[in-house]
Scaffold this motif. Structure first.
Motif, PDB file in Angstrom:
ATOM      1  N   GLU A 377      44.563  35.124  34.486  1.00 48.58           N
ATOM      2  CA  GLU A 377      44.535  36.444  35.130  1.00 48.58           C
ATOM      3  C   GLU A 377      43.351  36.535  36.099  1.00 48.58           C
ATOM      4  O   GLU A 377      43.485  37.050  37.216  1.00 48.58           O
ATOM      5  CB  GLU A 377      44.441  37.543  34.073  1.00 48.58           C
ATOM      6  N   ASP A 378      42.195  36.017  35.677  1.00 51.87           N
ATOM      7  CA  ASP A 378      41.018  36.016  36.570  1.00 51.87           C
ATOM      8  C   ASP A 378      41.252  35.122  37.781  1.00 51.87           C
ATOM      9  O   ASP A 378      40.906  35.474  38.921  1.00 51.87           O
ATOM     10  CB  ASP A 378      39.780  35.536  35.806  1.00 51.87           C
ATOM     11  N   LYS A 381      43.663  36.888  40.127  1.00 52.30           N
ATOM     12  CA  LYS A 381      43.012  37.997  40.825  1.00 52.30           C
ATOM     13  C   LYS A 381      42.119  37.496  41.955  1.00 52.30           C
ATOM     14  O   LYS A 381      42.103  38.056  43.056  1.00 52.30           O
ATOM     15  CB  LYS A 381      42.185  38.827  39.834  1.00 52.30           C
ATOM     16  N   ARG A 385      42.777  38.224  45.920  1.00 51.15           N
ATOM     17  CA  ARG A 385      41.738  38.829  46.763  1.00 51.15           C
ATOM     18  C   ARG A 385      41.460  37.956  47.981  1.00 51.15           C
ATOM     19  O   ARG A 385      41.380  38.454  49.120  1.00 51.15           O
ATOM     20  CB  ARG A 385      40.464  39.027  45.943  1.00 51.15           C
TER      21      ARG A 385
END
Length: 523
Positions: A377-378, A381, A385
């Protein structure tokens, strides 16, 4: 006997047939039971045999995407179809059917072994994409034109060809002809082609073959040039800047402008157009160069993301595998001890201890999966971005350059309008010396007519510029949205599959423990 044949039921490949075939050909006994409990995943099946089933139509195979070998021989199939998704096939057997036309094989680019023995095929064709073909069996068909064999020259990897039983084999020069034109063949009709046969064949057909080779070389060069252009254009499309590396936008603006050809007759407009064109091309090429550079950056970012994700999953899988291996070693030891146990109280204690260990195993594996979900998930993300910033920055630059294109069009419009009004005044005073076509002269019947013509031309040009800008921005945003959605969907799919694997394994070891306990309670 014909009446007996007519009573044979003809089948279509359906879900029931496939499930039965997979179960029959899959793992048996304990492994088979586990497979059934976990569910049969057609997309993991590598080999499938559907021979001797009176099949008349191929269907329902779209889920077997991992299939490498498919056997459909000895059926009643008359049409090759339904194989489009089987892109990993390397072996396909359609022998002893009723096929008349070779077709439906375009997507099977990995096919190496194709058997169409004993069908009703009369022409060798429709196989252009099967460039990895090594073995081809067309024996016992209806091939009558020996020259048709020349089609197979494109298959440079073809080493074994079976044509026995066709009419072409009756030709006096059959073997020499095939050997000459298919010089890479090693076996013809399952017999080794010796050196003497090859030399004889080449000597007899040398002139024809040399001419054919020359033509093939020229065709290959033309094909490679075309493919190069297509690959280059695809690169430009991937960067969303196709046809911006030249005067394409300018040309499209004027191609759809009915007033342009008329206004081009006005004095001084030719110089104005050349200046406008060169300036607009410079701006388009700026977008093009920036687009290619940004595409390279995006590709690197995407590659880095998938590399990081793969590394994270691989590391987590290794840790989970080690946990499972350690548990399995201990579990087997316990199971052995429990099989030998005679004291029921001691056995119950061992069962309780093993049950607790299974629960701990489940917790450990689930914890590892949860850690991986958080880690991915990190990573996702961060990637989202970064890619969003890249796309936004590129769009901002592009919109700035297209704004300059509009400014350039506005400036050109003003200059053109000045020339048109000045020409109108000269026409009114009968001072214009140049001859004008009738449709051009009709523009100058009054001021409104000429101004409307210039404005219509201007509007057409601005619309073209706006549409190209909107197309670029829309496509790159859609690409980004689709990419992120596919990444999220794949992660959800991976997570669900992993959780299912953990539960299935835990259920399996619990069932074994229950069976062990029941065996002692009811010997």
């Amino acid at each position: 006997m014909s009446w007996l044949f007519d009573t044979v039921k003809l089948n279509v490949v359906d879900e029931e047939m496939l499930q039965k075939a997979v179960e029959e050909q899959g793992p048996q006994e304990q492994a088979g039971r586990i497979a059934k409990e976990e569910g049969i995943h057609y997309n993991e099946v590598c080999q499938l045999s559907l021979d001797y089933r009176n099949i008349r139509k191929i269907d329902h195979l779209w889920q077997f995407t991992a299939l490498t070998k498919l056997q459909l021989e000895c059926n009643k199939i008359s049409k090759i179809e339904g194989l489009e998704t089987l892109i990993n096939l390397t072996i396909l057997n359609l022998s002893f059917n009723n096929i008349e036309v070779i077709e439906g094989l375009d997507t099977l680019v990995n096919l190496e072994d194709l058997s169409l023995f004993n069908n009703r095929i009369s022409v060798i064709h429709n196989m252009d994409t099967l460039l990895n073909l090594k073995l081809l069996s067309l024996g016992n068909n209806c091939l009558a034109q020996l020259e048709n064999v020349i089609y197979l020259r494109k298959f440079k990897n073809l080493c074994s060809l079976d044509l026995a039983g066709n009419l072409i084999c009756e030709a006096e020069n059959y073997k020499i002809f095939v050997t000459a034109y298919l010089s890479d063949l090693v076996y013809l009709d399952y017999r080794l082609l010796d050196k003497q046969t090859r030399e004889h064949a080449y000597g007899k057909y040398q002139n024809s073959i040399e001419e054919m080779k020359h033509n093939e070389t020229q065709e290959q060069k033309a094909l490679e040039a075309k493919q190069g252009l297509e690959e280059e254009l695809q690169l430009h499309r991937d960067a969303f800047v196709e046809f911006l590396n030249g005067p394409y936008l300018f040309d499209s603006m004027y191609a759809d402008d009915p007033e342009a050809s008329k206004l081009a007759y006005l004095p001084g407009v030719d110089v104005l157009l050349e200046t406008y064109k060169s300036q607009l091309v410079v701006l388009c090429e700026q977008v093009f160069e920036i687009g290619l550079a940004q595409q390279g950056r995006r590709e690197s970012e995407v590659k880095s993301f998938f590399g990081c994700s793969k590394e994270a999953v691989s590391d987590n899988q290794q840790r989970a595998a080690q946990v499972a291996a350690d548990f399995e070693m201990t579990r087997r030891q316990w199971m052995g001890e429990m099989q030998q146990a005679t004291d029921m109280h001691l056995l119950e204690a061992q069962v309780m201890h093993c049950s607790e260990a299974i629960s701990l195993l489940c917790d450990s594996l689930m914890t590892l999966e949860l850690q991986l979900v958080d880690q991915l998930e990190d990573i996702i993300k961060d990637f989202e971005r970064n890619i969003t910033d890249m796309v936004a920055g590129f769009v901002e630059i592009v919109q700035g350059i297209f704004a300059q294109c509009r400014d350039l069009e506005n400036h050109h419009h003003e200059k053109l309008l000045e020339i048109a009004v000045a020409t109108l005044e000269r026409v009114a005073k009968n001072e214009l010396e140049e001859d004008m076509p009738y449709d051009v002269r009709m523009l100058f019947v009054d001021k409104d007519t000429v101004i409307n013509a210039v404005s219509a031309s201007h509007d057409t040009h601005l619309l073209k510029i706006d549409n190209r800008e909107d197309e670029l921005v829309t496509r790159i945003n859609n690409w980004m949205g689709s990419l992120m959605k596919s990444i999220q969907d794949e992660e959800v799919k991976r997570n669900r599959k992993r959780i299912s694997e953990i539960h299935n394994y835990v259920d399996y070891v619990r069932n074994q423990l229950d069976e062990m306990q029941q065996q002692h309670e009811h010997p």
